[in-house]
Design an enzyme around this catalytic site. Structure first.
Site, PDB file in Angstrom:
ATOM      1  N   ASN A  19       0.877  -1.183   0.000  1.00 15.51           N
ATOM      2  CA  ASN A  19       0.000   0.000   0.000  1.00 15.51           C
ATOM      3  C   ASN A  19       0.910   1.227   0.000  1.00 15.51           C
ATOM      4  O   ASN A  19       2.098   1.119   0.330  1.00 15.51           O
ATOM      5  CB  ASN A  19      -0.974  -0.032   1.198  1.00 15.51           C
ATOM      6  CG  ASN A  19      -0.287   0.186   2.529  1.00 15.51           C
ATOM      7  OD1 ASN A  19       0.450   1.156   2.720  1.00 15.51           O
ATOM      8  ND2 ASN A  19      -0.507  -0.722   3.465  1.00 15.51           N
ATOM      9  N   ASN A  68      -7.831  -7.714   9.691  1.00 16.54           N
ATOM     10  CA  ASN A  68      -7.898  -8.360   8.382  1.00 16.54           C
ATOM     11  C   ASN A  68      -8.022  -9.887   8.435  1.00 16.54           C
ATOM     12  O   ASN A  68      -8.051 -10.548   7.392  1.00 16.54           O
ATOM     13  CB  ASN A  68      -6.681  -7.987   7.536  1.00 16.54           C
ATOM     14  CG  ASN A  68      -6.616  -6.503   7.261  1.00 16.54           C
ATOM     15  OD1 ASN A  68      -5.662  -5.832   7.630  1.00 16.54           O
ATOM     16  ND2 ASN A  68      -7.654  -5.962   6.642  1.00 16.54           N
ATOM     17  N   ARG A  92       0.618 -11.542   2.454  1.00 14.12           N
ATOM     18  CA  ARG A  92      -0.223 -11.732   3.644  1.00 14.12           C
ATOM     19  C   ARG A  92      -0.972 -13.065   3.640  1.00 14.12           C
ATOM     20  O   ARG A  92      -1.619 -13.410   4.639  1.00 14.12           O
ATOM     21  CB  ARG A  92      -1.208 -10.558   3.818  1.00 14.12           C
ATOM     22  CG  ARG A  92      -0.509  -9.232   4.113  1.00 14.12           C
ATOM     23  CD  ARG A  92      -1.430  -8.205   4.743  1.00 14.12           C
ATOM     24  NE  ARG A  92      -1.861  -8.618   6.089  1.00 14.12           N
ATOM     25  CZ  ARG A  92      -2.729  -7.940   6.836  1.00 14.12           C
ATOM     26  NH1 ARG A  92      -3.249  -6.824   6.372  1.00 14.12           N
ATOM     27  NH2 ARG A  92      -3.077  -8.367   8.032  1.00 14.12           N
ATOM     28  N   ARG A 140      -8.822  -3.847  -2.297  1.00 11.18           N
ATOM     29  CA  ARG A 140      -8.517  -5.155  -1.716  1.00 11.18           C
ATOM     30  C   ARG A 140      -9.677  -6.137  -1.922  1.00 11.18           C
ATOM     31  O   ARG A 140      -9.617  -6.987  -2.780  1.00 11.18           O
ATOM     32  CB  ARG A 140      -8.161  -5.020  -0.236  1.00 11.18           C
ATOM     33  CG  ARG A 140      -6.898  -4.177   0.017  1.00 11.18           C
ATOM     34  CD  ARG A 140      -5.651  -4.867  -0.492  1.00 11.18           C
ATOM     35  NE  ARG A 140      -4.437  -4.139  -0.212  1.00 11.18           N
ATOM     36  CZ  ARG A 140      -3.721  -4.216   0.904  1.00 11.18           C
ATOM     37  NH1 ARG A 140      -4.113  -5.002   1.886  1.00 11.18           N
ATOM     38  NH2 ARG A 140      -2.610  -3.520   1.049  1.00 11.18           N
ATOM     39  N   HIS A 169      -8.453   0.201   2.463  1.00 14.06           N
ATOM     40  CA  HIS A 169      -9.401  -0.637   3.213  1.00 14.06           C
ATOM     41  C   HIS A 169     -10.506   0.291   3.718  1.00 14.06           C
ATOM     42  O   HIS A 169     -10.231   1.430   4.093  1.00 14.06           O
ATOM     43  CB  HIS A 169      -8.737  -1.263   4.456  1.00 14.06           C
ATOM     44  CG  HIS A 169      -7.975  -2.530   4.206  1.00 14.06           C
ATOM     45  ND1 HIS A 169      -6.774  -2.799   4.830  1.00 14.06           N
ATOM     46  CD2 HIS A 169      -8.236  -3.613   3.422  1.00 14.06           C
ATOM     47  CE1 HIS A 169      -6.335  -3.991   4.447  1.00 14.06           C
ATOM     48  NE2 HIS A 169      -7.204  -4.502   3.589  1.00 14.06           N
ATOM     49  N   ALA A 258       3.093   1.191   8.109  1.00 19.78           N
ATOM     50  CA  ALA A 258       2.615   0.007   7.376  1.00 19.78           C
ATOM     51  C   ALA A 258       1.215   0.238   6.826  1.00 19.78           C
ATOM     52  O   ALA A 258       0.638  -0.639   6.175  1.00 19.78           O
ATOM     53  CB  ALA A 258       2.620  -1.212   8.297  1.00 19.78           C
ATOM     54  N   CYS A 264      -7.214  -1.135  12.908  1.00 20.83           N
ATOM     55  CA  CYS A 264      -6.600  -2.250  12.171  1.00 20.83           C
ATOM     56  C   CYS A 264      -5.898  -3.234  13.103  1.00 20.83           C
ATOM     57  O   CYS A 264      -5.712  -4.393  12.762  1.00 20.83           O
ATOM     58  CB  CYS A 264      -5.536  -1.782  11.197  1.00 20.83           C
ATOM     59  SG  CYS A 264      -5.988  -0.518  10.060  1.00 20.83           S
TER      60      CYS A 264
END
Ligand code: ARG
Length: 269
Positions: A19, A68, A92, A140, A169, A258, A264
């Site tokens: 990202n 996530n 991921r 995403r 997101h 990040a 998150c």
């Protein structure tokens, strides 16, 4: 009591770019500071909610972003349901099996979307406090995930189109609060989605400024009338206070590198 899942930042770092916030941040995380910031957030949340932990795994630096992992439907019975994520980027995808193992060991019914449907969990799927599900799409999660989730959980959901890669997101730009209130960043959304938000939330929306959005002001955790968020402007704090929210700011600068912040780093379970 609200229940949250978090993951210690034992292996957290920026070691790849998936990202825009990660660009230029490779190797730049101050790990001691990240640990301290995460602990501050954990301690703050532990006073308001029951926080469970999942064991971090070496080589999966973004596993700290438990939002996530998947989406939990708490209202399901007899078992709570967990819709497992299937990540867009290979970096991921290794997290998937650890989250699935955790939720099945905790007695959740683990559901999967169809092979090939990208879905990044509560990062892109948020219930408002009236129980309606809002899903983000554009960067995403796949729009197909919406239909599949509606069918799997037997609920209604609306899609919001994200149009700026910095707000990739849904939870980076959209945060439902108690009593039908909402914090959101307008420029993250297509015109159509902004209209849908206005229709649904009307005057109950706190639209954040671009500087606040860049500081992940929308990435907040709320527990009753308390809102826990990263460092934000005085205007934003005043807007929340005016609506009777108590604001707790907690610096998560190392995690912003990040592309994530307070919300998150948690998953409601
Ligand atoms: N580096 C992570 C990624 O790009 C950050 C995830 C942040 N999580 C969130 N729910 N917004 O996937």
């Amino acid at each position: 009591m609200k229940r949250l899942l978090m993951c210690e930042p034992k292996f957290f770092e920026v070691s790849y770019v998936i990202n825009p916030w990660m660009e230029g941040s490779i190797g730049k995380v101050n790990k001691a500071l990240a640990k301290q910031q995460w602990e501050n957030l954990y301690n703050t949340l532990s006073k308001l909610a029951s926080v469970s932990l999942i064991e971090p795994v070496a080589g999966l630096p973004d596993m700290v972003f438990t939002a996530n992992a998947g989406l939990v439907q708490k209202r399901a019975s007899p078992k709570k349901q967990f819709i497992a994520s299937s990540f867009r980027y290979p970096e991921r995808q290794g997290e998937e099996k650890y989250f699935e193992e955790y939720f099945s060991s905790q007695g959740y019914e683990v559901l999967h979307l169809q092979q090939g449907t990208v879905f990044e969990g509560a990062g892109d799927a948020l219930f408002d406090t009236r129980g309606k599900l809002w899903m983000g799409s554009g960067f995403r999660s796949d729009p197909r995930a919406v239909k599949e989730i509606m069918a799997a959980l037997g609920i209604q959901a609306s899609v919001l189109e994200l149009i700026d890669p910095r707000w990739y997101h849904l939870d980076t730009a959209f945060c439902p609060l108690p009593e039908g209130q909402l914090v959101a960043y307008e420029k993250a959304f297509s015109e159509k989605s902004v209209e849908a938000l206005k229709q649904a939330f009307g005057n109950n929306i706190i639209w954040v400024s671009e500087p606040d959005a860049r500081n992940f002001a929308c990435n907040a955790v709320s527990v009753d009338q308390t809102v826990i968020l990263p460092k934000v402007s005085a205007e934003m704090k005043a807007a929340l206070a005016q609506r009777d929210f108590e604001v707790i700011e907690t610096d998560v600068s190392e995690f912003l590198k990040a592309g994530g912040a307070c919300k998150c780093l948690t998953l409601e379970i």
